[in-house]
Write a protein that holds these residues in place. Structure first.
Motif, PDB file in Angstrom:
ATOM      1  N   ALA A 180       0.826  -1.209   0.000  1.00 22.99           N
ATOM      2  CA  ALA A 180       0.000   0.000   0.000  1.00 22.99           C
ATOM      3  C   ALA A 180       0.858   1.256   0.000  1.00 22.99           C
ATOM      4  CB  ALA A 180      -0.904   0.003   1.229  1.00 22.99           C
ATOM      5  N   ALA A 181       0.288   2.354  -0.459  1.00 25.06           N
ATOM      6  CA  ALA A 181       0.945   3.655  -0.335  1.00 25.06           C
ATOM      7  C   ALA A 181       0.790   4.130   1.103  1.00 25.06           C
ATOM      8  CB  ALA A 181       0.323   4.661  -1.294  1.00 25.06           C
ATOM      9  N   LEU A 182       1.800   4.797   1.613  1.00 23.73           N
ATOM     10  CA  LEU A 182       1.747   5.297   2.990  1.00 23.73           C
ATOM     11  C   LEU A 182       1.479   6.796   2.978  1.00 23.73           C
ATOM     12  CD1 LEU A 182       2.216   4.896   6.066  1.00 23.73           C
ATOM     13  CD2 LEU A 182       4.631   5.438   5.647  1.00 23.73           C
ATOM     14  N   VAL A 183       0.387   7.181   3.628  1.00 18.52           N
ATOM     15  CA  VAL A 183       0.120   8.604   3.826  1.00 18.52           C
ATOM     16  C   VAL A 183       1.058   9.099   4.928  1.00 18.52           C
ATOM     17  CG1 VAL A 183      -1.623  10.343   4.400  1.00 18.52           C
ATOM     18  CG2 VAL A 183      -2.281   8.246   3.172  1.00 18.52           C
ATOM     19  N   VAL A 184       1.622  10.286   4.753  1.00 20.08           N
ATOM     20  CA  VAL A 184       2.562  10.820   5.743  1.00 20.08           C
ATOM     21  C   VAL A 184       1.975  10.661   7.143  1.00 20.08           C
ATOM     22  CG1 VAL A 184       3.727  12.891   6.583  1.00 20.08           C
ATOM     23  CG2 VAL A 184       3.603  12.442   4.136  1.00 20.08           C
ATOM     24  N   PRO A 185       2.677   9.997   8.037  1.00 20.31           N
ATOM     25  CA  PRO A 185       2.131   9.702   9.372  1.00 20.31           C
ATOM     26  C   PRO A 185       1.661  10.948  10.123  1.00 20.31           C
ATOM     27  CG  PRO A 185       4.108   8.416   8.992  1.00 20.31           C
ATOM     28  CD  PRO A 185       4.005   9.377   7.848  1.00 20.31           C
ATOM     29  N   VAL A 186       0.571  10.770  10.856  1.00 21.07           N
ATOM     30  CA  VAL A 186       0.024  11.839  11.696  1.00 21.07           C
ATOM     31  C   VAL A 186       0.611  11.690  13.089  1.00 21.07           C
ATOM     32  CG1 VAL A 186      -2.059  12.824  12.709  1.00 21.07           C
ATOM     33  CG2 VAL A 186      -2.099  11.926  10.358  1.00 21.07           C
ATOM     34  N   LEU A 187       1.174  12.779  13.630  1.00 24.42           N
ATOM     35  CA  LEU A 187       1.752  12.754  14.975  1.00 24.42           C
ATOM     36  C   LEU A 187       0.691  13.220  15.971  1.00 24.42           C
ATOM     37  CD1 LEU A 187       4.249  12.490  13.195  1.00 24.42           C
ATOM     38  CD2 LEU A 187       5.417  14.095  14.689  1.00 24.42           C
ATOM     39  N   GLN A 188       0.294  12.326  16.845  1.00 20.80           N
ATOM     40  CA  GLN A 188      -0.732  12.643  17.838  1.00 20.80           C
ATOM     41  C   GLN A 188      -0.199  13.654  18.845  1.00 20.80           C
ATOM     42  OE1 GLN A 188      -2.998   9.279  19.388  1.00 20.80           O
ATOM     43  NE2 GLN A 188      -2.798  10.111  21.460  1.00 20.80           N
ATOM     44  N   VAL A 189      -1.032  14.625  19.188  1.00 19.98           N
ATOM     45  CA  VAL A 189      -0.626  15.637  20.164  1.00 19.98           C
ATOM     46  C   VAL A 189      -0.369  14.963  21.502  1.00 19.98           C
ATOM     47  CG1 VAL A 189      -1.296  17.725  21.403  1.00 19.98           C
ATOM     48  CG2 VAL A 189      -1.959  17.432  19.009  1.00 19.98           C
ATOM     49  N   ASN A 190       0.813  15.218  22.047  1.00 15.81           N
ATOM     50  CA  ASN A 190       1.199  14.600  23.312  1.00 15.81           C
ATOM     51  C   ASN A 190       0.499  15.297  24.467  1.00 15.81           C
ATOM     52  OD1 ASN A 190       2.892  13.976  25.746  1.00 15.81           O
ATOM     53  ND2 ASN A 190       4.008  12.785  24.226  1.00 15.81           N
ATOM     54  N   VAL A 191      -0.269  14.538  25.241  1.00 15.46           N
ATOM     55  CA  VAL A 191      -1.060  15.120  26.327  1.00 15.46           C
ATOM     56  C   VAL A 191      -0.173  15.601  27.474  1.00 15.46           C
ATOM     57  CG1 VAL A 191      -3.135  13.800  25.798  1.00 15.46           C
ATOM     58  CG2 VAL A 191      -1.418  12.825  27.312  1.00 15.46           C
ATOM     59  N   ILE A 192       1.017  15.039  27.598  1.00 14.48           N
ATOM     60  CA  ILE A 192       1.909  15.432  28.690  1.00 14.48           C
ATOM     61  C   ILE A 192       2.610  16.745  28.369  1.00 14.48           C
ATOM     62  CG2 ILE A 192       3.955  14.770  30.025  1.00 14.48           C
ATOM     63  CD1 ILE A 192       3.175  11.855  29.624  1.00 14.48           C
ATOM     64  N   TRP A 193       3.196  16.846  27.167  1.00 16.31           N
ATOM     65  CA  TRP A 193       3.974  18.035  26.818  1.00 16.31           C
ATOM     66  C   TRP A 193       3.192  19.048  25.974  1.00 16.31           C
ATOM     67  CZ3 TRP A 193       6.505  13.131  25.839  1.00 16.31           C
ATOM     68  CH2 TRP A 193       7.368  12.769  26.861  1.00 16.31           C
ATOM     69  N   GLY A 194       2.047  18.641  25.428  1.00 11.53           N
ATOM     70  CA  GLY A 194       1.252  19.566  24.629  1.00 11.53           C
ATOM     71  C   GLY A 194       1.935  19.980  23.339  1.00 11.53           C
ATOM     72  N   ASP A 195       2.776  19.118  22.792  1.00 16.13           N
ATOM     73  CA  ASP A 195       3.522  19.427  21.575  1.00 16.13           C
ATOM     74  C   ASP A 195       2.652  19.119  20.356  1.00 16.13           C
ATOM     75  OD1 ASP A 195       5.310  19.758  19.521  1.00 16.13           O
ATOM     76  OD2 ASP A 195       6.928  18.631  20.465  1.00 16.13           O
ATOM     77  N   GLU A 196       2.396  20.119  19.525  1.00 17.13           N
ATOM     78  CA  GLU A 196       1.550  19.952  18.347  1.00 17.13           C
ATOM     79  C   GLU A 196       2.366  19.883  17.057  1.00 17.13           C
ATOM     80  OE1 GLU A 196      -1.338  23.057  18.354  1.00 17.13           O
ATOM     81  OE2 GLU A 196      -2.281  22.398  20.226  1.00 17.13           O
ATOM     82  N   SER A 197       3.638  19.537  17.157  1.00 20.36           N
ATOM     83  CA  SER A 197       4.501  19.454  15.977  1.00 20.36           C
ATOM     84  C   SER A 197       3.983  18.401  14.998  1.00 20.36           C
ATOM     85  CB  SER A 197       5.932  19.099  16.386  1.00 20.36           C
ATOM     86  OG  SER A 197       6.479  20.094  17.223  1.00 20.36           O
TER      87      SER A 197
END
Length: 542
Positions: A180-197
């Motif tokens: 399969a083709a891979l869609v660029v992975p989604v990085l889940q927002v970290n609940v501890i650090w609040g990083d939305e990168s």
């Protein structure tokens, strides 16, 4: 009688002086006798208006100030902390960084040249080098995968930066298994650090796509023909599944729906895969997942500042409050801190990730606890680290702050982290972005001459694998299970203790180690033999 003008010019007068008088007159006295008062008067008269002119004095002050600034510039030490670490007061930081105390001056005078000290000697790499040679069958399958426009894999990765990195590696391999083709992975927002990168904030997306163009098709988003109209995610995937399990479980659904969404891939894919899938893992981890340009730029800059005065040690310390809680261990700083950790663990028992049927003492002897600052200090000294060792400290603020680090900083005063080395404006774009801060630590640690982690973890494992892949650079793996008994023996003479600790670690300094010698080892931590070969084997690039 008239005298011609010409004769008048040639007439000279002489004074008769006895030789005794001449010999008694010094050279300077004689010169003073021969000076003309008029000329001296003229010289002084010329200087007087210059000295009275205020512009002359202003110009003189400017020149002297400029020369002082030049001297300061040329003696500037780029390693001197540019921003005070919040763990230390300004007085303490000045003491730890400038090296102006008498004890530190003595260290600098008595120590050998750093690059001649045994501690910096690199292990024998047995001429192993990267070797990713894919078969003809693998390449033929690639052609089919690249033409396919019907199957797409979406993944959501969670956790810290290094944990997300591991999941991205497995996502690429799973996409290859499913064709399969891979869609660029989604990085889940970290609940501890609040990083939305997002992915492209941390990693170089174009590079990621280019490196994997002969393995998996990477797309930035789903095509309009495959936009999901209903939930098609997989809630749970068992641990350590095989490629056969993945095909039997997902391939039929993927062909029917066109899109498969996976979450929580941490340790879901088996560590023991066919050889070419192991090579693909290495290709993703060591080549495709390169950090974004702005992250690499700052990481390399801090590396240069650390290395400006010779080799350095990167130390990944795991002494944060959550680490003590999750491991079921105690920091040993004081009764108050130990009580704090015990109470936190009792109130949140699900945080405990280690074996809950073991006491703290049993965990400690089993090597399941992080090393504290005193233990790290004793280990480094026993392994021959000189007191002048420059240490880059990676990791979060330890429980107990500066007091927790006191044994280390007292013995190794040249102790820095990214906040010490970087200008405020250099770190400002990364503020409140834990993943980017971890990426900077990752780069400086990976580039170090010697690396050691006080406790395993995703970052320690990732850097160990990368340093092995880069030629088996020295990486100290503390033999906690065997050495802690000697740490507890206070009657053991220091020289004997050092000999024992050195002997326990002779084979734990980053030498090549076969992944296949133990089942379940990650190839991105132990790249030999699937991803590296020595000079008797074929070398190739992808």
């Amino acid at each position: 009688m008239a005298v011609s003008k010409h004769n008048r010019k040639k007439r000279q007068s002489y004074i008769s002086v006895s030789s005794q008088i001449i010999s008694s007159i010094s050279q300077s006295s004689l010169e003073s006798l021969l000076e003309f008062p008029k000329k001296k008067h003229i010289s002084t008269s010329k200087l007087r208006p210059i000295l009275k002119n205020p512009r002359f004095w202003i110009f003189l002050i400017f020149v002297l100030s400029f020369l002082c600034m030049l001297k300061i510039w040329f003696t500037f030490d780029p390693i001197t902390p540019l921003k005070q670490n919040p763990l230390f007061t300004s007085e303490e930081k000045a003491f730890l960084s400038t090296g102006l105390s008498s004890s530190q001056l003595k260290i600098m005078e008595n120590e050998k040249t750093d690059d001649k000290i045994e501690f910096w000697k690199q292990p024998e790499g047995m001429r192993y080098r990267p070797c990713l040679d894919f078969s003809v069958k693998y390449r033929e399958e690639t052609l089919k995968i690249m033409k396919d426009r019907t199957k797409y894999l979406m993944v959501v990765v969670a956790g810290g930066m290094n944990q997300q990195r591991n999941q991205i590696v497995d996502a690429v391999v799973i996409a290859r298994i499913l064709g399969a083709a891979l869609v660029v992975p989604v990085l889940q927002v970290n609940v501890i650090w609040g990083d939305e990168s997002e992915f492209s904030d941390i990693f170089d997306l174009d590079h990621f796509k280019n490196v994997l163009e002969n393995d998996v098709r990477i797309v930035s988003s789903l095509p309009s023909t495959h936009l999901m109209t209903r939930h098609m995610g997989e809630k749970t995937t068992p641990l350590h599944v095989s490629p056969e399990w993945i095909r039997s479980r997902y391939l039929k659904r993927l062909r029917r729906d066109g899109v498969l969404l996976l979450r929580g891939l941490d340790s879901r894919l088996s560590k023991d895969l066919p050889s070419e899938l192991q090579k693909l893992r290495c290709k993703v981890a060591f080549h495709a997942l390169r950090f974004a340009p702005h992250v690499r730029k700052l990481g390399n800059k801090l590396t240069e500042r650390m290395r400006s005065k010779g080799p350095y040690l990167a130390l990944h310390l795991r002494m944060e409050k959550d680490v003590w809680v999750r491991t079921g261990c105690l920091p040993g700083l004081s009764r108050e801190y130990d009580a704090m950790i015990n109470n936190e663990r009792k109130s949140r028992p699900k945080l405990l990730t280690s074996r809950n049927n073991m006491t703290y003492h049993d965990r400690k002897l089993a090597g399941l606890c992080p090393l504290n600052a005193l233990e790290v200090t004793r280990l480094l000294k026993a392994l021959g680290a000189p007191q002048s060792t420059r240490i880059y400290w990676a990791g979060g603020i330890p429980l107990g702050g500066k007091e927790a680090l006191r044994p280390l900083t007292r013995e190794f005063p040249h102790f820095y982290n990214k906040e010490d080395l970087a200008l405020p404006e250099e770190l400002e774009p990364f503020a409140k972005k834990a993943s980017l801060m971890a990426a900077i630590d990752h780069i400086v640690s990976e580039n170090s001459d010697v690396f050691m982690a006080s406790h395993g973890g995703n970052m320690g494992h990732a850097i160990q694998g990368q340093r092995a892949y880069a030629g088996h650079k020295k990486t100290i793996t503390p033999n906690k299970r065997q050495m802690l008994l000697y740490f507890m023996n206070s009657s053991l003479p220091e020289a004997e203790f050092n000999d024992i600790i050195m002997d326990l670690h002779r084979d734990s300094l980053g030498q090549p180690e076969l992944r296949t010698s133990k089942v379940g080892r990650d190839v991105t931590k132990y790249p030999v033999p699937e991803c590296m070969c020595n000079n008797s084997m074929t070398h190739s690039s992808f």
